[in-house]
Design a protein around this motif. Structure first.
Motif, PDB file in Angstrom:
ATOM      1  N   THR A 118      58.297  19.319  29.177  1.00 41.47           N
ATOM      2  CA  THR A 118      58.024  19.975  27.890  1.00 41.47           C
ATOM      3  C   THR A 118      58.208  21.472  28.074  1.00 41.47           C
ATOM      4  O   THR A 118      58.820  22.158  27.261  1.00 41.47           O
ATOM      5  CB  THR A 118      56.583  19.647  27.437  1.00 41.47           C
ATOM      6  N   SER A 119      57.632  21.991  29.175  1.00 39.41           N
ATOM      7  CA  SER A 119      58.008  23.325  29.656  1.00 39.41           C
ATOM      8  C   SER A 119      58.891  23.111  30.881  1.00 39.41           C
ATOM      9  O   SER A 119      58.676  22.172  31.633  1.00 39.41           O
ATOM     10  CB  SER A 119      56.771  24.113  30.085  1.00 39.41           C
ATOM     11  N   ASP A 120      59.866  23.986  31.083  1.00 38.27           N
ATOM     12  CA  ASP A 120      60.673  23.941  32.305  1.00 38.27           C
ATOM     13  C   ASP A 120      60.026  24.858  33.346  1.00 38.27           C
ATOM     14  O   ASP A 120      59.620  25.978  33.015  1.00 38.27           O
ATOM     15  CB  ASP A 120      62.100  24.430  32.033  1.00 38.27           C
ATOM     16  N   THR A 121      59.925  24.374  34.570  1.00 35.72           N
ATOM     17  CA  THR A 121      59.325  25.181  35.639  1.00 35.72           C
ATOM     18  C   THR A 121      60.313  25.308  36.786  1.00 35.72           C
ATOM     19  O   THR A 121      60.964  24.350  37.164  1.00 35.72           O
ATOM     20  CB  THR A 121      58.018  24.525  36.144  1.00 35.72           C
ATOM     21  N   LEU A 122      60.412  26.513  37.302  1.00 31.22           N
ATOM     22  CA  LEU A 122      61.277  26.799  38.456  1.00 31.22           C
ATOM     23  C   LEU A 122      60.413  27.107  39.667  1.00 31.22           C
ATOM     24  O   LEU A 122      59.480  27.905  39.569  1.00 31.22           O
ATOM     25  CB  LEU A 122      62.094  28.064  38.158  1.00 31.22           C
ATOM     26  N   PHE A 123      60.693  26.459  40.787  1.00 29.96           N
ATOM     27  CA  PHE A 123      60.052  26.792  42.061  1.00 29.96           C
ATOM     28  C   PHE A 123      61.124  27.388  42.967  1.00 29.96           C
ATOM     29  O   PHE A 123      62.196  26.814  43.108  1.00 29.96           O
ATOM     30  CB  PHE A 123      59.534  25.532  42.766  1.00 29.96           C
ATOM     31  N   LEU A 124      60.821  28.508  43.605  1.00 26.05           N
ATOM     32  CA  LEU A 124      61.792  29.147  44.490  1.00 26.05           C
ATOM     33  C   LEU A 124      61.127  29.514  45.795  1.00 26.05           C
ATOM     34  O   LEU A 124      59.984  29.959  45.807  1.00 26.05           O
ATOM     35  CB  LEU A 124      62.308  30.462  43.876  1.00 26.05           C
ATOM     36  N   TRP A 125      61.840  29.361  46.895  1.00 24.79           N
ATOM     37  CA  TRP A 125      61.390  29.865  48.199  1.00 24.79           C
ATOM     38  C   TRP A 125      62.025  31.240  48.369  1.00 24.79           C
ATOM     39  O   TRP A 125      63.245  31.373  48.345  1.00 24.79           O
ATOM     40  CB  TRP A 125      61.858  28.909  49.295  1.00 24.79           C
ATOM     41  N   ILE A 126      61.204  32.278  48.520  1.00 26.30           N
ATOM     42  CA  ILE A 126      61.725  33.654  48.561  1.00 26.30           C
ATOM     43  C   ILE A 126      61.214  34.388  49.804  1.00 26.30           C
ATOM     44  O   ILE A 126      60.035  34.296  50.144  1.00 26.30           O
ATOM     45  CB  ILE A 126      61.295  34.439  47.286  1.00 26.30           C
ATOM     46  N   GLN A 127      62.126  35.127  50.433  1.00 26.84           N
ATOM     47  CA  GLN A 127      61.789  35.898  51.636  1.00 26.84           C
ATOM     48  C   GLN A 127      61.200  37.264  51.265  1.00 26.84           C
ATOM     49  O   GLN A 127      60.199  37.690  51.817  1.00 26.84           O
ATOM     50  CB  GLN A 127      63.067  36.083  52.465  1.00 26.84           C
ATOM     51  N   GLU A 128      61.894  37.950  50.342  1.00 31.64           N
ATOM     52  CA  GLU A 128      61.478  39.313  49.971  1.00 31.64           C
ATOM     53  C   GLU A 128      61.331  39.402  48.451  1.00 31.64           C
ATOM     54  O   GLU A 128      62.257  39.780  47.738  1.00 31.64           O
ATOM     55  CB  GLU A 128      62.522  40.325  50.461  1.00 31.64           C
ATOM     56  N   PRO A 129      60.155  39.039  47.943  1.00 35.63           N
ATOM     57  CA  PRO A 129      59.981  38.996  46.489  1.00 35.63           C
ATOM     58  C   PRO A 129      59.839  40.381  45.867  1.00 35.63           C
ATOM     59  O   PRO A 129      59.450  41.336  46.540  1.00 35.63           O
ATOM     60  CB  PRO A 129      58.680  38.211  46.326  1.00 35.63           C
ATOM     61  N   THR A 130      60.189  40.468  44.601  1.00 40.58           N
ATOM     62  CA  THR A 130      59.955  41.688  43.817  1.00 40.58           C
ATOM     63  C   THR A 130      59.175  41.283  42.569  1.00 40.58           C
ATOM     64  O   THR A 130      59.767  40.913  41.554  1.00 40.58           O
ATOM     65  CB  THR A 130      61.297  42.351  43.422  1.00 40.58           C
ATOM     66  N   PRO A 131      57.832  41.318  42.640  1.00 44.71           N
ATOM     67  CA  PRO A 131      57.022  40.857  41.499  1.00 44.71           C
ATOM     68  C   PRO A 131      57.388  41.593  40.216  1.00 44.71           C
ATOM     69  O   PRO A 131      57.642  42.798  40.221  1.00 44.71           O
ATOM     70  CB  PRO A 131      55.591  41.174  41.934  1.00 44.71           C
ATOM     71  N   ALA A 132      57.440  40.832  39.123  1.00 48.21           N
ATOM     72  CA  ALA A 132      57.835  41.390  37.828  1.00 48.21           C
ATOM     73  C   ALA A 132      56.781  41.027  36.784  1.00 48.21           C
ATOM     74  O   ALA A 132      55.824  40.309  37.066  1.00 48.21           O
ATOM     75  CB  ALA A 132      59.204  40.831  37.438  1.00 48.21           C
ATOM     76  N   LEU A 133      56.973  41.517  35.569  1.00 55.13           N
ATOM     77  CA  LEU A 133      56.012  41.218  34.501  1.00 55.13           C
ATOM     78  C   LEU A 133      56.126  39.769  34.045  1.00 55.13           C
ATOM     79  O   LEU A 133      55.204  39.231  33.446  1.00 55.13           O
ATOM     80  CB  LEU A 133      56.233  42.161  33.309  1.00 55.13           C
ATOM     81  N   GLU A 134      57.275  39.147  34.292  1.00 57.44           N
ATOM     82  CA  GLU A 134      57.437  37.725  33.954  1.00 57.44           C
ATOM     83  C   GLU A 134      57.497  36.925  35.239  1.00 57.44           C
ATOM     84  O   GLU A 134      58.119  37.342  36.217  1.00 57.44           O
ATOM     85  CB  GLU A 134      58.721  37.519  33.134  1.00 57.44           C
ATOM     86  N   GLY A 135      56.859  35.773  35.240  1.00 60.16           N
ATOM     87  CA  GLY A 135      56.868  34.915  36.422  1.00 60.16           C
ATOM     88  C   GLY A 135      55.753  35.272  37.391  1.00 60.16           C
ATOM     89  O   GLY A 135      54.994  36.218  37.180  1.00 60.16           O
ATOM     90  N   HIS A 136      55.669  34.488  38.456  1.00 60.84           N
ATOM     91  CA  HIS A 136      54.590  34.636  39.429  1.00 60.84           C
ATOM     92  C   HIS A 136      55.155  34.577  40.847  1.00 60.84           C
ATOM     93  O   HIS A 136      56.034  33.778  41.122  1.00 60.84           O
ATOM     94  CB  HIS A 136      53.566  33.495  39.292  1.00 60.84           C
ATOM     95  N   ILE A 137      54.602  35.419  41.714  1.00 62.36           N
ATOM     96  CA  ILE A 137      54.882  35.321  43.148  1.00 62.36           C
ATOM     97  C   ILE A 137      53.608  34.811  43.818  1.00 62.36           C
ATOM     98  O   ILE A 137      52.526  35.379  43.625  1.00 62.36           O
ATOM     99  CB  ILE A 137      55.266  36.692  43.752  1.00 62.36           C
ATOM    100  N   LEU A 138      53.741  33.738  44.584  1.00 58.98           N
ATOM    101  CA  LEU A 138      52.605  33.164  45.317  1.00 58.98           C
ATOM    102  C   LEU A 138      52.947  33.150  46.806  1.00 58.98           C
ATOM    103  O   LEU A 138      54.121  33.089  47.183  1.00 58.98           O
ATOM    104  CB  LEU A 138      52.333  31.718  44.873  1.00 58.98           C
ATOM    105  N   CYS A 139      51.918  33.179  47.651  1.00 61.10           N
ATOM    106  CA  CYS A 139      52.152  32.982  49.084  1.00 61.10           C
ATOM    107  C   CYS A 139      52.677  31.566  49.289  1.00 61.10           C
ATOM    108  O   CYS A 139      52.221  30.624  48.634  1.00 61.10           O
ATOM    109  CB  CYS A 139      50.855  33.190  49.861  1.00 61.10           C
ATOM    110  N   ASN A 140      53.631  31.427  50.183  1.00 62.61           N
ATOM    111  CA  ASN A 140      54.256  30.134  50.435  1.00 62.61           C
ATOM    112  C   ASN A 140      53.285  29.229  51.208  1.00 62.61           C
ATOM    113  O   ASN A 140      52.752  29.646  52.237  1.00 62.61           O
ATOM    114  CB  ASN A 140      55.535  30.369  51.249  1.00 62.61           C
ATOM    115  N   PRO A 141      53.027  28.000  50.737  1.00 58.53           N
ATOM    116  CA  PRO A 141      52.059  27.136  51.419  1.00 58.53           C
ATOM    117  C   PRO A 141      52.555  26.606  52.771  1.00 58.53           C
ATOM    118  O   PRO A 141      51.763  26.237  53.628  1.00 58.53           O
ATOM    119  CB  PRO A 141      51.872  25.973  50.444  1.00 58.53           C
ATOM    120  N   VAL A 142      53.889  26.596  52.958  1.00 62.89           N
ATOM    121  CA  VAL A 142      54.472  26.018  54.167  1.00 62.89           C
ATOM    122  C   VAL A 142      54.612  27.076  55.261  1.00 62.89           C
ATOM    123  O   VAL A 142      54.406  26.800  56.441  1.00 62.89           O
ATOM    124  CB  VAL A 142      55.860  25.396  53.851  1.00 62.89           C
ATOM    125  N   ASP A 143      54.949  28.306  54.846  1.00 63.27           N
ATOM    126  CA  ASP A 143      55.198  29.387  55.789  1.00 63.27           C
ATOM    127  C   ASP A 143      54.501  30.641  55.257  1.00 63.27           C
ATOM    128  O   ASP A 143      54.959  31.255  54.286  1.00 63.27           O
ATOM    129  CB  ASP A 143      56.715  29.611  55.905  1.00 63.27           C
TER     130      ASP A 143
END
Length: 413
Positions: free
Chosen positions: A282-307
């Motif tokens: 109903t909503s589309d969700t994107l999951f990304l694995w990122i090395q060097e994030p640049t947090p923005a006003l849209e979306g969320h950066i979370l600590c990676n649970p695996v690494d």
């Protein structure tokens, strides 16, 4: 509440669930929640969650499940929701009688009986205050991975403190839903993990410590109520004697930190650096694995649970499957086969025709309406049906790529 048991070959050997509305009708929830009269406040009764755990373990026991074989357990909980343990509750948790179901032993343990959950949107004033206190929404995103969101736990805590300071004063520990569930198995307060803790507007995601300016903006004495966060794959200890005595678990069964449902999805799909997973719902969700994030006003950066040294990004798009279904109904007689044929009949790039399709107010970006542009970048009122279909699909996926790149995702050629 769902349970799944797997063997060392990752084969599923047992699964079951408890449906809150159907199996626990005494709590009178709808979809497992209470929607309050203001239509903004949404909560779930904490004891319903505990009783559901009792119920699912009893079902396993009566089916003959061999608890002695369980070597380790972990879990995932809905993100952002919070549980408030009353002063003295740790003793009740440690000393629960194996003669009684857990919900009976813990019924006096919660200073807030109905937990705020992810669907709640009643904390707009707390969000504004938090952003103001730390120097604006972009600065908050740079510290915590997200601008202030109404469902995020810090803002929920701030609301409880401002509306019920006495209730907050009686609270000795605040858990997320994930660390709350881990606490039930551990028999003591389980720490919050880095990954789920990143969905609170409180964790400094670079050093993985609570951010003092955010804590101070939400409530006094908050750090000691949260405890120290830990990596998401930490072994927290062994199972509480309660479960060995009541169900026959081995006393050596390890409890691994529980995390949030979104981080658990990234781990469960075995994403690696550079991978993207897209959930088309109903909503589309994107999951990304990122090395060097640049947090923005849209979306969320979370600590990676695996690494713990890397990050995951989460982007949510409100106009998902319902938007696609409406265009399918309008342009392909309600048939996905017709929709696919029309899509295949047009060329990639759609000859320069592009569309943005937002039937409801979009989250990423904040916009609404249908906006079509031809190859000369002029706004047009309509497209032929097959062009409309490709414009929708390409527009949705280009938006996903653009917003992912804004958060630091690099598309490899």
């Amino acid at each position: 509440l769902k349970v799944i048991a797997i063997d060392e070959q990752l084969r599923v050997i047992y699964e079951d669930n408890v449906h809150f509305d159907k199996d626990l009708p005494e709590f009178k929830t709808q979809g497992g929640v209470y929607i309050h009269s203001d239509r903004l406040t949404v909560t779930s009764p904490v004891l319903m969650w505990v009783k559901a755990l009792d119920m699912i373990l009893e079902k396993m026991k009566s089916s003959g499940f061999d608890f002695t074989q369980v070597r380790a357990l972990s879990g995932a909980g809905q993100q952002h929701g919070s549980v408030y343990w009353k002063k003295g509750s740790i003793q009740m948790l440690k000393n629960a009688s194996p003669e009684l179901p857990l919900h009976q032993s813990l019924k006096g343990c919660f200073s807030v009986s109905n937990s705020p959950i992810w669907m709640d949107s009643s904390t707009a004033s707390q969000c504004s205050a938090l952003e103001k206190a730390v120097g604006g929404p972009q600065h908050l995103a740079r510290i915590t991975g997200s601008r202030a969101y109404e469902r995020f736990t810090g803002n929920q805590i701030a609301k409880i403190y401002s509306q019920n300071p006495e209730v907050y004063k009686q609270t000795e520990r605040i858990s997320l839903v994930s660390s709350f569930a881990a606490s039930l198995f551990l028999g003591t307060y389980a720490p919050i993990d880095y990954s789920d803790g990143s969905g609170m507007n409180l964790l400094q995601i670079w050093e993985k410590v609570w951010e003092k300016s955010c804590l101070d903006a939400c409530a006094p004495g908050l750090e000691e109520r949260l405890g120290c966060p830990v990596p998401s794959h930490s072994v927290l200890g062994t199972i509480s004697p309660y479960y060995s005595q009541r169900y026959g678990f081995s006393p050596n069964c390890k409890i691994v930190a529980f995390t949030g449902d979104n981080p658990a999805s990234l781990a469960g799909m075995r994403l690696q650096e550079g991978d993207i997973a897209i959930s088309l719902g109903t909503s589309d969700t994107l999951f990304l694995w990122i090395q060097e994030p640049t947090p923005a006003l849209e979306g969320h950066i979370l600590c990676n649970p695996v690494d713990s040294q890397t990050y995951m990004a989460l982007l949510c798009f409100k106009n998902g499957s319902l938007m696609r279904e409406r265009i399918r109904n309008d342009c392909a007689s309600g048939s996905w086969d017709e929709f696919s044929k029309a899509l295949s009949s047009t060329v990639a790039g759609n000859n320069g025709n592009l569309g943005f399709y937002f039937d409801v107010m979009e989250i990423t970006p904040e916009a609404v309406g249908i906006h079509r542009f031809n190859k000369d970048n002029q706004k047009v009122l309509g497209f032929p049906k097959e062009v409309e279909i490709r414009a929708l699909i390409e527009g949705q996926f280009m938006a996903k790529r653009i917003h992912a790149e804004k958060l630091g995702y690099k598309v490899c050629k």
